[in-house]
Design a protein around this motif. Sequence first.
Motif, short mmCIF file in Angstrom:
data_model
loop_
_atom_site.label_atom_id
_atom_site.label_comp_id
_atom_site.label_asym_id
_atom_site.label_seq_id
_atom_site.Cartn_x
_atom_site.Cartn_y
_atom_site.Cartn_z
N THR C 124 -25.99 50.66 9.87
CA THR C 124 -26.59 49.34 9.97
C THR C 124 -26.22 48.54 8.72
O THR C 124 -26.64 48.84 7.63
CB THR C 124 -28.12 49.46 9.98
N THR C 125 -25.40 47.55 8.95
CA THR C 125 -24.87 46.78 7.83
C THR C 125 -24.25 45.52 8.38
O THR C 125 -24.15 45.36 9.60
CB THR C 125 -23.81 47.59 7.10
N VAL C 126 -23.83 44.62 7.52
CA VAL C 126 -23.14 43.43 8.04
C VAL C 126 -21.71 43.35 7.54
O VAL C 126 -21.03 42.36 7.74
CB VAL C 126 -23.88 42.12 7.65
N ASP C 127 -21.23 44.41 6.92
CA ASP C 127 -19.91 44.37 6.30
C ASP C 127 -18.84 44.86 7.26
O ASP C 127 -18.88 46.00 7.71
CB ASP C 127 -19.94 45.27 5.05
N THR C 128 -17.86 44.02 7.62
CA THR C 128 -16.80 44.52 8.49
C THR C 128 -15.54 44.81 7.69
O THR C 128 -14.47 45.03 8.25
CB THR C 128 -16.47 43.51 9.59
N PHE C 129 -15.64 44.74 6.37
CA PHE C 129 -14.51 45.00 5.49
C PHE C 129 -13.33 44.07 5.76
O PHE C 129 -12.22 44.34 5.33
CB PHE C 129 -13.99 46.45 5.63
N GLY C 130 -13.56 43.02 6.54
CA GLY C 130 -12.43 42.15 6.85
C GLY C 130 -11.40 42.82 7.75
O GLY C 130 -10.29 42.34 7.91
N VAL C 131 -11.79 43.93 8.36
CA VAL C 131 -10.86 44.61 9.28
C VAL C 131 -11.15 44.08 10.67
O VAL C 131 -12.31 43.96 11.06
CB VAL C 131 -11.10 46.13 9.23
#
Lengths: 310, 276, 329
Positions: C124-131
Amino acid sequence: MIESLLSAQVLLGILTSGIRLATPYLYAGIGETFGQRSGVLNLGVEGQMLVGAFAAFYAVQRTGNLVLGLLAAIVVGGLMGLAMAFVSVTLRAKQGISGIGFFLFGLGMSDLLFQTLLGTVQTVSGFRPVSIPLLSDIPVLGPIFFNQNLLVYTAYLLVPVADFVMNKTTLGLKIRAVGENPEAADSLGVSVARVRYITVTLGGVLSGIAGASLSIALLNVFQQNLTSGLGFIAVALVYFGGWRAWGLLAGALLFSMVNALQLWVQVLGIPIPSEFAVMMPYVLTIVALVIAVQRVRPPTALTKPFIREG
Amino acid sequence: MALRWSSYPQPSQRARWAARSGGGIPGLLKAHFNVNEILSTVMMNQIAVQGMNFLLLGPIIDPVQLERASRIPQTARISSTFSLPRLVPTRLHLGTVIAILMAVAVYILLWRTTLGYRIRAVGLNPEASRYAGINVARHVALSMALSGALAGLAGVVQVFGVNFRMFTDGSATGFTGSAGFHGIVAALFGQLHPLGTIPAAFFFGGLLVGANRLQRAVQVPAALIVTLNGLVVVFVVSTELWRQQRARRRAAEIARENEDPASVDVSPLDELEATA
Amino acid sequence: MRKITSLVVMVTLLALAVSACGAGGGDADGTFRIAVVTPSAINDLAFSQSIYEAMIKVQQAKGGADNLEFVVSENMFVVDDAGTAIRDYASQGYDLVIAHGSQYGGVLQEIAPDFPDISFAWGTTVDTFGVDNIFAYEARSEEGGYVNGVMAGALTESDIVGVVGPIETGDAKLYVDGFIAGVRAQNPSAQVNSNWIGSFSDVALASEAAQTHVSAGADVMAGTAQMVVGAIGVAKDNGVLWFGTQASQTSLAPEIVVANQIYDWSGVILEIIDLMGQGTLGGRSFEITLENEGLYMDYNDAFDLPSDVRARADETVQGIIDGTIDVLP
């Protein structure tokens, strides 16, 4: 804030919590002490506790009968103890590894049975606190010591009994002899294998009861990995206790009281980071050993399978 | 056992120093205060994990995480200059080679140097070693420090070769996935000989990974896999007796062949066991 | 040595054989295939149960197992093993691999680029790593926490509230922060004591933590993560009220559980599937909130909740939805 920690209410709370928390360590630790004194290391205590906990929980959940639950834990724990004895004594397997194998087996089996037979997390009505008539009326100390549930009382009663058996009975003498010098014991006609079978099976029984003390007395619930490392701490406390029942009691109480203390530290809002509070019982246990500076040795034949020459 | 005392996202020398002190503490406690090492190391496991949790949620947390309300306990990703190279085309990384080299190095240390001889002597018979003039306390502490350093190296390799950051999975084993624990099993499987740990570790690792594979392929509950792992370990370790009997039978056969009971030729592994 | 070698060979052969069976891969007949990797048991009455129940709902919504099949690898708390599982599922041709655990971020970051045609979801997070083939999803658990807190503040008579948490991070931290904010907003004179026991699985310690709260005078408690079953048991024994989160904990103690914040991830998953149908494989993040009904309050009918408190709770929910209440400023 530190003053509030030393208030009567908090100190009493710590004592009561500590006494409760120590119960499973006592059962499992005494069982392990017997086994190790006879020369067998059992690292599978955690697995035995878990299957014992589940067996007791399931029995009580189905029948509502607490005695049946306790019996289930005894039988199941005993069976696992017997298996450990067989593998360690008759098959002479490396005890460190076989213990861990049993641990994994117990962990997986209890969870598997839980998922298959019960499926959901639920509670049961387990052993309730029982006050001992006159003693629990003693001001202050009464409610702490004498208003606990049956399995707690039995755990503490077990300590002097275990000490008596180990030091004042023939069986105890045989156990100690087998652990220190199995060759000599064997030459005197003591069946090393039989003594070890007895102690290791007993260890399994006690570990099963330790598990039951959690699932049908203190927590009244079963969940995957209910014990969460308790069995391994119990084994470590055997070393702390110098392979003596009273030493184990000291270790279990120290560890549990400090654990209870750190809970209060957090609840009272004393500004110690929660991680350091959680560490406290572990640090203080080591510190206690440093201060106590013991001169005890492990049983000489610990982890060495006995091979009859000739 | 103090597997987690290392592995900051910094050059690994500092990590190894941290691990050495982590391993050294139980060693010193044993040497000077006779604090049983099982007790001290089991306790230090939890101390290390909680200490690491504290650091991961505080000083060394990923700055990206600080901005978010949910603070996932992990560090920033280490830069790829520090990551261990992969042995293409597999996903095996240099850490595997390092591990095997360390096993050989430990063997050489223990069996081919004076220091190693003294360590083994102290382990076999502390009283006799003391008479012989060996400083028992120093060697106990030293061996535990070395052990800690190797455990720390394991942590370093895991962080720099696989995870590329420090984190915790919330369990009582931090990020190690019980690797320290499994290492003990591997060591015992390897008959407590450093060269034996190489196949033992591969076997045990294969068991664990294969079990997970099985779970995915057949979609059985994870609990079944854990149970099976336990059973496999118990069964494998139970073959000890059979193995010993076979070795003895072989020795007896060879003796009979030579018609000279004095020149019994023992198998290499038994010889290792005798000196281990 | 021989024994070990033969066993290594045996295990390897077995693993190879088994994985060969599994690597059928691909959409056999247009069936959408989802794989879920989760760190605890799917019946933990908390985190993993929420994703499992969501998958059941999604499957039903899509018309059953013929149209959408899913598999779950639970208890993957060892991140390395989870990474292997994720990689395995991806290479077996699952359309969507859901990594339901904040600790999986690192491995996902390594794996996703290797499988550009597969979609991954990370919670559960909002980080998509820009991928661009990773979706991220998070629960705004502080919202339901706030609502629970408001009710707790209203219901407490001793003005002492207790909280039992695992490790102060992620989803657990959000919930507890929201809960404390809610209690303070409703009842400024109430005192909230929190206890982080340092473990997600130590039921005995959670139970004693709850006991400590009760001894300190708490008559309302809340907590999060799977070990709270121990705390709920203590609450039941002492007649202390309990507020649950992540899944419905009413069944454990119907006498004293007031309300639960339920996580319903199905909306998010269905949206992800739609996006995938349109060709987007990732790069978006989702939140479940009270507004989009990914989070909802579940009240225990067996508990006699005073109507004014219930009204207050409903007001709070509305306030959060239309933005007038800022839960964690």
